[in-house]
Each structure stands twice: as C-alpha cells, then as structure tokens.
Design a protein around this motif. Structure first.
Motif, PDB file in Angstrom:
ATOM      1  N   MET A 181      63.559  -4.290  68.489  1.00  0.00           N
ATOM      2  CA  MET A 181      64.478  -3.422  67.756  1.00  0.00           C
ATOM      3  C   MET A 181      63.736  -2.617  66.703  1.00  0.00           C
ATOM      4  SD  MET A 181      67.481  -3.612  69.009  1.00  0.00           S
ATOM      5  CE  MET A 181      68.479  -2.955  67.692  1.00  0.00           C
ATOM      6  N   ASP A 182      62.751  -3.292  65.979  1.00  0.00           N
ATOM      7  CA  ASP A 182      61.995  -2.572  64.960  1.00  0.00           C
ATOM      8  C   ASP A 182      61.175  -1.447  65.583  1.00  0.00           C
ATOM      9  OD1 ASP A 182      61.355  -5.599  63.058  1.00  0.00           O
ATOM     10  OD2 ASP A 182      63.039  -4.181  63.030  1.00  0.00           O
ATOM     11  N   GLN A 183      60.614  -1.736  66.749  1.00  0.00           N
ATOM     12  CA  GLN A 183      59.827  -0.720  67.438  1.00  0.00           C
ATOM     13  C   GLN A 183      60.712   0.436  67.865  1.00  0.00           C
ATOM     14  OE1 GLN A 183      57.794  -2.099  70.909  1.00  0.00           O
ATOM     15  NE2 GLN A 183      56.654  -0.200  71.195  1.00  0.00           N
ATOM     16  N   GLN A 184      61.947   0.149  68.297  1.00  0.00           N
ATOM     17  CA  GLN A 184      62.863   1.193  68.712  1.00  0.00           C
ATOM     18  C   GLN A 184      63.202   2.096  67.533  1.00  0.00           C
ATOM     19  OE1 GLN A 184      63.762   1.731  71.750  1.00  0.00           O
ATOM     20  NE2 GLN A 184      65.254   3.363  71.434  1.00  0.00           N
ATOM     21  N   ARG A 185      63.420   1.496  66.330  1.00  0.00           N
ATOM     22  CA  ARG A 185      63.749   2.288  65.149  1.00  0.00           C
ATOM     23  C   ARG A 185      62.574   3.155  64.714  1.00  0.00           C
ATOM     24  NH1 ARG A 185      65.676  -2.774  63.090  1.00  0.00           N
ATOM     25  NH2 ARG A 185      67.920  -3.010  63.444  1.00  0.00           N
ATOM     26  N   ALA A 186      61.364   2.732  65.024  1.00  0.00           N
ATOM     27  CA  ALA A 186      60.179   3.466  64.583  1.00  0.00           C
ATOM     28  C   ALA A 186      59.901   4.694  65.433  1.00  0.00           C
ATOM     29  CB  ALA A 186      58.961   2.550  64.605  1.00  0.00           C
ATOM     30  N   LEU A 187      60.557   4.825  66.567  1.00  0.00           N
ATOM     31  CA  LEU A 187      60.312   5.974  67.428  1.00  0.00           C
ATOM     32  C   LEU A 187      60.758   7.261  66.745  1.00  0.00           C
ATOM     33  CD1 LEU A 187      61.484   4.609  70.913  1.00  0.00           C
ATOM     34  CD2 LEU A 187      59.144   4.861  70.056  1.00  0.00           C
ATOM     35  N   ILE A 188      60.000   8.321  66.976  1.00  0.00           N
ATOM     36  CA  ILE A 188      60.286   9.633  66.399  1.00  0.00           C
ATOM     37  C   ILE A 188      61.104  10.451  67.398  1.00  0.00           C
ATOM     38  CG2 ILE A 188      59.277  11.761  65.486  1.00  0.00           C
ATOM     39  CD1 ILE A 188      56.777  10.124  64.819  1.00  0.00           C
ATOM     40  N   ASP A 189      62.258  10.938  66.960  1.00  0.00           N
ATOM     41  CA  ASP A 189      63.085  11.756  67.840  1.00  0.00           C
ATOM     42  C   ASP A 189      62.401  13.096  68.093  1.00  0.00           C
ATOM     43  OD1 ASP A 189      64.998   9.823  67.988  1.00  0.00           O
ATOM     44  OD2 ASP A 189      66.273  10.674  66.424  1.00  0.00           O
ATOM     45  N   ALA A 190      62.383  13.511  69.340  1.00  0.00           N
ATOM     46  CA  ALA A 190      61.708  14.763  69.714  1.00  0.00           C
ATOM     47  C   ALA A 190      62.493  15.476  70.798  1.00  0.00           C
ATOM     48  CB  ALA A 190      60.281  14.487  70.192  1.00  0.00           C
ATOM     49  N   ALA A 191      62.355  16.783  70.810  1.00  0.00           N
ATOM     50  CA  ALA A 191      62.883  17.596  71.912  1.00  0.00           C
ATOM     51  C   ALA A 191      61.727  17.961  72.825  1.00  0.00           C
ATOM     52  CB  ALA A 191      63.544  18.864  71.374  1.00  0.00           C
ATOM     53  N   GLN A 192      62.027  18.266  74.055  1.00  0.00           N
ATOM     54  CA  GLN A 192      60.994  18.761  74.966  1.00  0.00           C
ATOM     55  C   GLN A 192      61.374  20.151  75.452  1.00  0.00           C
ATOM     56  OE1 GLN A 192      60.590  16.500  78.603  1.00  0.00           O
ATOM     57  NE2 GLN A 192      62.790  16.147  78.807  1.00  0.00           N
ATOM     58  N   TYR A 193      60.370  21.018  75.517  1.00  0.00           N
ATOM     59  CA  TYR A 193      60.579  22.365  76.052  1.00  0.00           C
ATOM     60  C   TYR A 193      59.743  22.511  77.316  1.00  0.00           C
ATOM     61  CZ  TYR A 193      60.341  27.333  76.882  1.00  0.00           C
ATOM     62  OH  TYR A 193      60.405  28.557  77.490  1.00  0.00           O
ATOM     63  N   VAL A 194      60.404  22.910  78.409  1.00  0.00           N
ATOM     64  CA  VAL A 194      59.708  23.106  79.683  1.00  0.00           C
ATOM     65  C   VAL A 194      60.045  24.498  80.201  1.00  0.00           C
ATOM     66  CG1 VAL A 194      59.629  20.665  80.279  1.00  0.00           C
ATOM     67  CG2 VAL A 194      61.608  22.006  80.953  1.00  0.00           C
ATOM     68  N   ARG A 195      59.072  25.079  80.873  1.00  0.00           N
ATOM     69  CA  ARG A 195      59.277  26.406  81.461  1.00  0.00           C
ATOM     70  C   ARG A 195      58.597  26.456  82.811  1.00  0.00           C
ATOM     71  NH1 ARG A 195      56.336  31.007  82.007  1.00  0.00           N
ATOM     72  NH2 ARG A 195      54.638  30.191  80.730  1.00  0.00           N
ATOM     73  N   MET A 196      59.312  26.957  83.796  1.00  0.00           N
ATOM     74  CA  MET A 196      58.738  27.132  85.129  1.00  0.00           C
ATOM     75  C   MET A 196      58.712  28.621  85.442  1.00  0.00           C
ATOM     76  SD  MET A 196      59.988  25.732  88.862  1.00  0.00           S
ATOM     77  CE  MET A 196      61.426  26.798  88.879  1.00  0.00           C
ATOM     78  N   SER A 197      57.553  29.136  85.763  1.00  0.00           N
ATOM     79  CA  SER A 197      57.436  30.509  86.246  1.00  0.00           C
ATOM     80  C   SER A 197      57.096  30.444  87.723  1.00  0.00           C
ATOM     81  CB  SER A 197      56.365  31.271  85.452  1.00  0.00           C
ATOM     82  OG  SER A 197      55.127  30.593  85.525  1.00  0.00           O
ATOM     83  N   THR A 198      56.714  31.539  88.302  1.00  0.00           N
ATOM     84  CA  THR A 198      56.456  31.565  89.746  1.00  0.00           C
ATOM     85  C   THR A 198      54.974  31.552  90.073  1.00  0.00           C
ATOM     86  OG1 THR A 198      56.540  33.979  89.700  1.00  0.00           O
ATOM     87  CG2 THR A 198      58.585  32.809  90.193  1.00  0.00           C
ATOM     88  N   ASP A 199      54.118  31.329  89.034  1.00  0.00           N
ATOM     89  CA  ASP A 199      52.687  31.453  89.321  1.00  0.00           C
ATOM     90  C   ASP A 199      52.098  30.204  89.961  1.00  0.00           C
ATOM     91  OD1 ASP A 199      51.553  30.952  85.881  1.00  0.00           O
ATOM     92  OD2 ASP A 199      53.107  29.986  87.066  1.00  0.00           O
ATOM     93  N   LYS A 200      52.509  28.986  89.529  1.00  0.00           N
ATOM     94  CA  LYS A 200      51.920  27.770  90.095  1.00  0.00           C
ATOM     95  C   LYS A 200      52.990  26.681  90.222  1.00  0.00           C
ATOM     96  CE  LYS A 200      47.110  28.321  88.629  1.00  0.00           C
ATOM     97  NZ  LYS A 200      46.572  28.370  89.975  1.00  0.00           N
TER      98      LYS A 200
END
Length: 522
Positions: free
Chosen positions: A1-20
C-alpha cells in the motif's frame, strides 16, 4: 500500500503518423508502461493523436487538449510520458518543440522521453542531446518530404497518376509492378501496394461524347464557358459526381491537356504542410502520350483560341458596377449570385482584384446581413433562425449572458465566445450523400453550431458543435453520411450546448452513442 501511494501520477501522450509502423500507438504505450513501472509512475490519463503529422500543432487535438489541461493549473498528474522526442513533434523550428515543453515545465508538469538515451533532467548534456534530437526530428521530415516529392515527379514523368480522383470523362485503372492490369478503381478506392501504379483511361461513352460536345461548342461555335454549362444543364447532362455543370467545370475540361493524352504534374506544390504555391511552367512535369486522348490536338487548340476571344478585361469600375446591379436586382450580394450572373466576371476575378468578397461588398455598398457569415442554403434560413433563437434561449436559461450579433449569424456569449449558427442542406450524389458548410472569409467564430437537415430537408436531424480549428483554411468542411471524425463533436440535444461550450473546453461533447437525434422542432 505504501508503495502504491508513492507512485507519481502521470499522463501519456502518443502519436502515430504514417512514416513508420514501429511507432504505432500500441507499441508506444507498451514502452511507456515499461518505463512507468521501472520509474515509479502511474498512468492516469492518455492523450492520443492517431494518423497525425508532427509538423504542426494544428490538427493535433490530443496535444492541444493536454496543453490546455496543463495550463489550466489543475491537471490530475505531475508528469507526461512520451515515447521519444519525435513523437512530441517534428516541428520545423526546434524552438517550437522546446516552447511547448517549457510551458508544461513552468506549470509544474515534467516531460519524460521514455525511449531516449538521455535523462530529461535539465543538465547540460541532456539539453544538448535533446536539441540535437529535435533538430534531427525536423530534418527527418524535410528529407522524407524531398524524397517523396522526387519519387512522385519521376513516376509522373512516366505518365502515372499521382493521387486524386479521376477527372470527368476518365476512369482510374490500377496496374501491378509489371504494368499488368489489376482492376478499375471506384471513387474513394486506393491502390493495394506501394508498387502498384495508377493510370487514366477513357471513361463511359456518354461522358466521352459530352467532352467532345463541349469542345465543339467552344471551338466551332465560340460559346463561353458559362453558356456551355447552361446548355448542358438544360439537356440534363450531369457533371462529375452527378453535380450540375458550372462554368468552372467547363473551363477545367477545356483547359486541361489530359484530354489530349498529356499528363501535367507539379503545377503547384505544398511541402511540409505549408501553403500551396504555384510553380513556374519550367518546373512542370509533362508526359505526352501518357494515356489515350479523348479529343484531337486540333480541337484542343481551336478551343483555346475561342476562349481567348471570349476573355474580357474588366476594369475596377466595371466590376463594382456589375456588383451594384446584382445588389439592386437581388437586394443582396453573395458568391452564388456573382457566380451565376450571366456574362459577368468570375469570383476569382473579384478576389484577385480586391482581395476578398467582403471588400467587394463594401465598395458596392452592401452590408453583410444575418446568416451571411456562413453558408445557408436557399429555403433553410427559417430553420437557421429557429436554431439561433432556441440556442440563445437555452444559453440564457443556463445563466449565460448572450446577445445576438446582428450583422453576422451568431451569438456573443459572456463577452468572450463567438458562436456561429448555421444549417446545412442534405445533398444527394451517386457516390455518397453529404452536407457542406462554408464559412465566409473573416468570420472569426470560436465555435459553429451546425444543424444537419434530414434527407427531405424538412427538419434538422443532427446537431454538432464544431470548433473553428476543424475548418480548413478555405473555410469549407463536409459531413459524409457514413460518418467522420467530426462525430465526436455531436450534441445529443440542444440543452447540452452550454456545458459543451464551457470555457472552450468541449469536454461535454459526445459521440453518436445510438440515442435519439435532437428534436426537429429546433
């Protein structure tokens, strides 16, 4: 539980183009998840731009949403995880990429590049490496653009068609890498493999006969483009995609060398998402005998001579006097009245001479009226008026301060948001039914409330709240009947308008989830 509370909330940004393909959003998310697990992050939000170029911020709705959330001062995360620098963007100016990262860092949200070999910790080494990677990301796009352009020019020089639909009188045929016939492409279809090629072949006999008739009417009888279009429409001959003929469509038939079998490419170009530029004739790619001609060269040359005789040189006074006569006759001015006036100058002539139609209206003494800022088809104005009045009433009930912009078709909300209101006619075509909305030049709406008419054009069937950024630079956008990306801007009913507009966030906008469409009474 302590380890769970220590996690840092983050967002992820992903982008897909047509090159690869390696940069698919699924692969990016897997790499980001591994980085998050190793470094004590918990993913609480995902922003995804799929099939979007990284050259500009425009069109990348997810990145814009993320920046808006971060700058609001109340994001529910402390960091943003990105696969690498190129997924953040391939901006041609490396400082633009740095600017967006700085905005996040200043707001207390750190950016982490999960697949890079450096730690984005602000040290001298990481700053140098990051700037090098930003420059490399931009250079990759420039290099790829140049290679694609050169390859397209080489193929065009061999007579292969480079994208686009088939012009009137022709059909597209797909060939394999050996030049063997594979199939005829229907409208909207694309080739199967990169090694396939596309050429033009003569189309149905009735279209070929119409093309030859157009050349006879021009070259032998000396008729103007407008007069030819009138004759074709009177004979109930349909143009491209079942549309009625206009003088511009006739002009395209009479001036395009494709009808004598010559393929001309690179008359204009637009690289790296920039503005379209007209190229000098010395840069054009020409391939004579690229495909079977529909009309002989002699008929083509004769038509060019006849069109030259019919060309008028209009002075500024003649142009404005013509606009004043239309205003006196119709009581208003519009692109439709100018375009369909007999023997008058074209829209392009007015725009080239005066810069915009709004300037023409001003010189002719015409003030833009209600619903002139957006395109509202004939017979639909009362539906637009009803929609505007219903929207105004509901916004006031929700506590907003609203007043009507009398010279434009819109509402000013809380002294800050300009809402345009329009309705779009249901248009039937052989390929696909659709609705089209056009914003007039200079219409600075923040949002446009759009009502799409039902197939009988008797009532509003669907409602959408479109941000101005969803309209291209030309101000025109189209809804196809089978749906589009704009479905995420659909409103279930008009009562949701206030919450949808709230702080320009659009967070209450929803997709089509199968609920009943809005009542036609609006």
């Amino acid at each position: 539980m302590d380890q769970q509370r220590a996690l840092i909330d983050a967002a992820q940004y992903v982008r897909m183009s047509t090159d690869k393909q390696v940069y698919s959003t699924a692969n990016q998310m897997a790499a980001i998840a591994s980085y998050a697990a190793l470094n004590g992050f918990r993913i609480v939000r995902t922003y995804a731009d799929e099939g979007r170029s990284g050259l500009h911020l425009k069109g990348r709705d997810a990145l814009q949403d993320m920046l808006r959330d971060v700058l609001s001062g109340e994001p529910n995360y402390q960091a943003v995880l990105v696969y690498d620098v190129s997924r953040w963007g391939r901006f041609q100016d490396a400082d633009e990429s740095a600017h967006y990262e700085f905005l996040c860092r200043r707001a207390g949200v750190a950016i982490h590049y999960c697949a890079e070999l450096f730690e984005n910790d602000g040290s001298l080494a990481s700053t140098i490496m990051k700037n090098v990677r930003r420059a490399m990301a931009g250079e990759f796009s420039r290099d790829l653009s140049d290679k694609v352009y050169q390859a397209q020019c080489r193929l065009a020089a061999q007579g292969f068609k480079m994208g686009g639909s088939a012009p009137y009188g022709f059909r597209r045929v797909m060939l394999d890498e050996r030049g063997a016939f594979k199939c005829e492409l229907r409208p909207g279809q694309v080739k199967n493999y990169r090694s396939d090629r596309v050429i033009l072949v003569p189309g149905p006999d009735d279209e070929i006969a119409t093309v030859k008739r157009i050349y006879r009417l021009s070259g032998e009888r000396g008729l103007t483009d407008r007069r030819i279009a009138e004759l074709l429409n009177r004979a109930k001959i349909q143009g491209t995609a079942g549309r009625a003929w206009t003088r511009y469509m006739v002009r395209d038939v009479l001036t395009s060398e494709r009808y004598i079998g010559t393929y001309v490419y690179n008359r204009s170009s637009s690289k790296l998402g920039g503005r379209k530029m007209l190229n000098p004739p010395t840069d054009w790619i020409r391939c004579e005998g690229a495909f079977e001609a529909i009309v002989p060269r002699r008929a083509f040359d004769k038509a060019q001579v006849a069109r030259g005789r019919n060309r008028h040189i209009f002075t500024d006074k003649v142009l404005i006097d013509h606009a004043k006569r239309l205003l006196e006759r119709d009581g208003k001015l519009s692109s439709w009245s100018i375009m369909h006036s007999s023997n008058g100058p074209s829209l392009s002539t007015y725009r080239k001479r005066f810069g915009s139609l709004e300037r023409v209206y001003e010189l002719a003494g015409y003030q833009l009226g209600r619903f002139d800022a957006v395109s509202v088809g004939r017979g639909l104005v009362h539906h637009a008026v009803g929609l505007l009045e219903a929207a105004s009433m509901l916004l006031r009930r929700a506590g907003a301060q609203v007043y009507e912009e009398t010279e434009r078709s819109g509402l000013i909300i809380n002294d800050g948001v300009w809402l345009g209101v329009t309705v779009a006619r249901y248009i039937r075509s052989p390929n696909e039914n659709y609705w089209r909305i056009t914003l007039r030049a200079g219409a600075g709406f923040d949002f446009v409330l759009v009502g799409l008419m039902n197939p009988a054009n008797s009532a509003i069937d669907r409602l959408y709240l479109l941000p101005r950024k969803t309209f291209p630079r030309c101000g025109k956008t189209t809804f196809c009947e089978r749906g589009s990306r704009k479905e995420r801007f659909r409103l279930l009913d008009l009562s949701r308008l206030h919450s949808a507009i709230g702080l320009l966030s659009g967070k209450e906008m929803v997709g089509d989830d199968g609920l009943e469409p809005p009542a036609s009474s609006v």
